[in-house]
Scaffold this active site. Structure first.
Site, PDB file in Angstrom:
ATOM      1  N   ASP A 132      -1.352   7.590   0.998  1.00  0.00           N
ATOM      2  CA  ASP A 132      -1.398   6.255   0.404  1.00  0.00           C
ATOM      3  C   ASP A 132      -1.361   6.349  -1.120  1.00  0.00           C
ATOM      4  O   ASP A 132      -1.851   7.317  -1.703  1.00  0.00           O
ATOM      5  CB  ASP A 132      -2.682   5.531   0.821  1.00  0.00           C
ATOM      6  CG  ASP A 132      -2.576   4.914   2.204  1.00  0.00           C
ATOM      7  OD1 ASP A 132      -1.458   4.778   2.713  1.00  0.00           O
ATOM      8  OD2 ASP A 132      -3.628   4.572   2.780  1.00  0.00           O
ATOM      9  N   ARG A 182       6.971   4.562   2.265  1.00  0.00           N
ATOM     10  CA  ARG A 182       6.526   3.194   2.515  1.00  0.00           C
ATOM     11  C   ARG A 182       6.633   2.434   1.197  1.00  0.00           C
ATOM     12  O   ARG A 182       6.060   2.839   0.184  1.00  0.00           O
ATOM     13  CB  ARG A 182       5.076   3.184   3.014  1.00  0.00           C
ATOM     14  CG  ARG A 182       4.537   1.773   3.279  1.00  0.00           C
ATOM     15  CD  ARG A 182       3.019   1.799   3.436  1.00  0.00           C
ATOM     16  NE  ARG A 182       2.583   2.673   4.509  1.00  0.00           N
ATOM     17  CZ  ARG A 182       1.410   3.286   4.553  1.00  0.00           C
ATOM     18  NH1 ARG A 182       0.554   3.165   3.542  1.00  0.00           N
ATOM     19  NH2 ARG A 182       1.087   4.047   5.563  1.00  0.00           N
ATOM     20  N   ARG A 286      -8.489  -6.477  -1.423  1.00  0.00           N
ATOM     21  CA  ARG A 286      -7.230  -6.081  -2.083  1.00  0.00           C
ATOM     22  C   ARG A 286      -6.025  -6.611  -1.333  1.00  0.00           C
ATOM     23  O   ARG A 286      -4.996  -6.926  -1.938  1.00  0.00           O
ATOM     24  CB  ARG A 286      -7.168  -4.562  -2.236  1.00  0.00           C
ATOM     25  CG  ARG A 286      -8.055  -4.025  -3.346  1.00  0.00           C
ATOM     26  CD  ARG A 286      -7.673  -2.600  -3.721  1.00  0.00           C
ATOM     27  NE  ARG A 286      -7.872  -1.696  -2.602  1.00  0.00           N
ATOM     28  CZ  ARG A 286      -9.019  -1.106  -2.319  1.00  0.00           C
ATOM     29  NH1 ARG A 286     -10.089  -1.333  -3.068  1.00  0.00           N
ATOM     30  NH2 ARG A 286      -9.123  -0.272  -1.302  1.00  0.00           N
TER      31      ARG A 286
END
Length: 305
Positions: A132, A182, A286
């Protein structure tokens, strides 16, 4: 107004009092609608159910910004155990990891050792790991870690955020690595010195990144709840004869469920980002900051029986 809304949710995401209350009262306020469980084993039946619907999964053990070596090693062990459980339960699931939870802010050799342990187990069980992306102060270190690991492992991907000015150049830099990426808009509070402030620029840049990565022939995960972004991807792929096995759509668990299933029926691959753990509050805030329209989806998802 949208900028104020985003700043409001980002402010809430860092409120320690609300975070403690969320951990205590989360289940009563619908945390189970956005989180798979407090442990991975609790999430397994849900993953099986989603898999049976045709949805693929990526799981994330919630929590970041680890400050002790012991905790970082424990997080790595949790990830290894998760990979083994994915394999033993024959789940269609990948794993997402945050480098700050594995010691990025402590020592380079610590986070490297933890990632090697994770990648060796993932390679053994044929599980894809996605690193991530976190805030912009850690972008360069994250990409350097990704490139170093990609030299050793094929089953690894990472994330590019369209609100950062640098992202198009990062795509160029990563292209030779045959990257699995991604693409997202971004969900951290960033300075105008490094990131676009206006939503229209963030959206335009995401379209640019989708176009570039697809034309480069790289696998592209379009992670967005935005109907306009989804339609753009579908139209661009069709117009440019991009094969359907070169991209997928990714959405958060508990949001846009009907859209996920509709895309499946149209023949697209859909992956659900399913977090687990009790540290869900900052993650959720978030997500709301990333796209305030998510508030409506969240409220519907939380209170829908």
């Amino acid at each position: 107004m949208e900028a104020l809304s985003k700043n409001f949710f980002l402010y809430l995401s860092n409120n320690s009092v609300l975070d403690r209350l969320a951990k205590k009262w989360g289940p009563k306020f619908g945390a189970d609608k956005i989180v798979g469980g407090e442990t991975f084993e609790q999430a397994v039946p849900l993953i099986q159910q989603l898999n049976n619907q045709g949805l693929h999964i990526t799981v994330d053990h919630l929590g970041e910004f680890v400050s002790s070596e012991e905790e970082a090693r424990n997080r790595a062990k949790e990830c290894v155990d998760t990979i083994r459980s994915i394999s033993s339960n024959q789940l269609q699931s990948q794993v997402s990891v945050k480098l700050t939870s594995l010691g990025l802010d402590i020592r380079h050799d610590l986070v490297w050792e933890n990632m090697i342990n994770i990648m060796e187990e993932a390679k053994k069980h044929n599980v894809v790991i996605t690193i991530d992306m976190e805030d912009s102060t850690r972008t360069q270190k994250t990409l350097e870690m990704y490139k170093a690991l990609k030299e050793k492992y094929d089953n690894i991907g990472t994330v590019i955020q369209s609100y950062l000015y640098r992202s198009s150049e990062d795509l160029d830099d990563l292209n030779s690595y045959d990257p699995y990426l991604r693409l997202v808009k971004g969900a951290y509070k960033e300075s105008g010195k490094v990131a676009f402030v206006e939503k229209s620029y963030v959206d335009d840049n995401l379209k640019h990144l989708i176009k570039k990565n697809l034309l480069n022939g790289n696998y592209t995960a379009v992670a967005s709840h935005d109907d306009a972004m989804i339609e753009y991807t579908k139209s661009f792929a069709k117009e440019n004869n991009i094969p359907s096995d070169q991209f997928e759509f990714q959405m958060l668990y508990g949001m846009r469920n009907d859209t996920q299933l509709a895309l499946l029926k149209e023949g697209y691959k859909v992956r659900v980002y399913l977090p687990y753990g009790d540290d869900w509050y900052g993650y959720f805030m978030r997500r709301l900051a990333e796209r305030p329209a998510n508030v409506a989806f969240a409220v519907k998802g939380i209170f829908k029986k």
